[in-house]
Motif scaffolding. Structure first.
Motif, short mmCIF file in Angstrom:
data_model
loop_
_atom_site.label_atom_id
_atom_site.label_comp_id
_atom_site.label_asym_id
_atom_site.label_seq_id
_atom_site.Cartn_x
_atom_site.Cartn_y
_atom_site.Cartn_z
N ASP A 136 -6.54 -3.20 23.02
CA ASP A 136 -7.20 -2.56 21.65
C ASP A 136 -7.10 -1.25 21.33
O ASP A 136 -7.01 -0.81 20.11
CB ASP A 136 -8.73 -3.09 21.70
N VAL A 137 -6.99 -0.44 22.57
CA VAL A 137 -7.02 1.16 22.25
C VAL A 137 -5.64 1.30 21.75
O VAL A 137 -5.31 2.09 21.02
CB VAL A 137 -7.22 1.81 23.57
N VAL A 138 -4.51 0.62 22.29
CA VAL A 138 -3.20 0.88 21.98
C VAL A 138 -2.97 0.23 20.53
O VAL A 138 -2.27 0.97 19.71
CB VAL A 138 -2.16 0.31 22.86
N THR A 139 -3.69 -0.69 20.21
CA THR A 139 -3.32 -1.25 18.89
C THR A 139 -3.95 -0.39 17.81
O THR A 139 -3.20 0.03 16.87
CB THR A 139 -4.18 -2.60 18.93
N LEU A 140 -5.10 0.52 18.03
CA LEU A 140 -5.73 1.14 17.24
C LEU A 140 -4.65 2.76 17.17
O LEU A 140 -4.62 3.06 16.12
CB LEU A 140 -6.92 1.87 17.44
N TRP A 141 -4.34 3.07 18.07
CA TRP A 141 -3.31 4.20 18.27
C TRP A 141 -2.10 3.99 17.46
O TRP A 141 -1.67 4.82 16.85
CB TRP A 141 -2.87 4.46 19.99
N LEU A 142 -1.49 2.72 17.55
CA LEU A 142 -0.34 2.55 16.76
C LEU A 142 -0.48 2.40 15.40
O LEU A 142 0.33 3.20 14.45
CB LEU A 142 0.38 0.96 17.20
N ARG A 143 -1.78 1.96 14.94
CA ARG A 143 -2.15 2.08 13.60
C ARG A 143 -2.44 3.52 12.92
O ARG A 143 -2.00 3.73 11.89
CB ARG A 143 -3.44 1.21 13.37
N LEU A 144 -3.04 4.08 13.80
CA LEU A 144 -3.38 5.83 13.39
C LEU A 144 -1.79 6.33 13.45
O LEU A 144 -1.75 7.30 12.69
CB LEU A 144 -4.10 6.28 14.51
N MET A 145 -1.00 6.24 14.41
CA MET A 145 0.06 6.92 14.38
C MET A 145 1.19 6.75 13.16
O MET A 145 1.94 7.38 12.87
CB MET A 145 0.87 6.67 15.75
N ALA A 146 1.00 5.43 12.73
CA ALA A 146 1.91 4.89 11.71
C ALA A 146 1.49 5.85 10.47
O ALA A 146 2.19 6.00 9.55
CB ALA A 146 1.48 3.46 11.08
N GLN A 147 0.34 6.61 10.23
CA GLN A 147 0.05 7.17 9.15
C GLN A 147 1.04 8.78 9.18
O GLN A 147 0.78 9.47 8.16
CB GLN A 147 -1.44 7.56 9.10
N PHE A 148 1.57 9.09 10.26
CA PHE A 148 2.16 10.53 10.53
C PHE A 148 3.63 10.33 10.79
O PHE A 148 4.21 9.50 11.48
CB PHE A 148 1.33 11.20 11.48
N PRO A 149 4.47 10.96 9.94
CA PRO A 149 5.80 10.77 10.04
C PRO A 149 6.45 11.65 11.02
O PRO A 149 7.28 11.28 11.85
CB PRO A 149 6.54 11.57 8.84
N GLY A 168 -14.47 7.56 14.33
CA GLY A 168 -15.42 6.50 14.23
C GLY A 168 -15.16 5.13 14.74
O GLY A 168 -15.64 4.21 14.27
N HIS A 169 -14.05 5.08 15.35
CA HIS A 169 -13.69 3.68 16.17
C HIS A 169 -13.93 3.79 17.50
O HIS A 169 -13.79 4.93 17.93
CB HIS A 169 -12.24 3.43 15.85
N SER A 170 -14.44 2.62 18.38
CA SER A 170 -14.79 2.75 19.68
C SER A 170 -14.01 1.41 20.30
O SER A 170 -14.62 0.53 20.63
CB SER A 170 -16.04 2.70 19.82
N PRO A 171 -12.61 1.39 20.13
CA PRO A 171 -11.90 0.08 20.65
C PRO A 171 -12.11 0.03 22.36
O PRO A 171 -12.24 0.93 22.94
CB PRO A 171 -10.54 0.30 20.59
N ARG A 172 -12.44 -1.13 22.85
CA ARG A 172 -12.59 -1.44 24.44
C ARG A 172 -11.51 -2.14 24.73
O ARG A 172 -10.89 -3.32 24.26
CB ARG A 172 -13.74 -1.85 24.53
N GLY A 173 -10.98 -1.94 25.79
CA GLY A 173 -9.82 -2.63 26.71
C GLY A 173 -8.44 -1.88 26.21
O GLY A 173 -8.31 -1.37 25.13
N ARG A 174 -7.40 -1.70 27.19
CA ARG A 174 -6.27 -0.98 27.01
C ARG A 174 -5.59 -1.51 25.69
O ARG A 174 -4.97 -0.59 24.97
CB ARG A 174 -5.48 -0.88 28.35
#
Length: 92
Positions: free
Chosen positions: A52-65, A44-50
């Motif tokens: 912003d993509v990486v920022t979302l990825w880091l936020r998502l990855m933080a949820q998983f050990p 449900g997210h659509s970041p644009r620009g590398r």
């Protein structure tokens, strides 16, 4: 359709680097799989620009050990200067 084997291999290597970077949590390698003008549609997210993509990825990855990313059954379609690909992805 004519196939350019070098392009096919390069695309498959890109997908492999992406998956290994996810499993290894290697932000630098993962970032390098995206171009500056990237757009990522995920959960449900659509970041644009590398960055912003990486920022979302880091936020998502933080949820998983831990996470293991596997891509299989890749199909690459090359037409002129355009390529598309489809992979079956499993993340554990």
């Amino acid at each position: 359709m004519a196939r350019n084997i070098e392009d096919d291999i390069e695309i498959r290597e890109l997908v492999a680097r992406y998956g290994h970077a996810v499993s290894d949590r290697n932000t630098d390698i993962w970032r390098d799989t995206w171009i500056e003008e990237s757009e990522w549609n995920v959960l449900g997210h659509s970041p644009r620009g590398r960055e912003d993509v990486v920022t979302l990825w880091l936020r998502l990855m933080a949820q998983f050990p831990m996470i293991v990313h596997r891509a299989s059954d890749g199909i690459v379609r090359l037409e002129g200067d355009t390529a598309t690909g489809t992979w079956a992805i499993t993340e554990t």
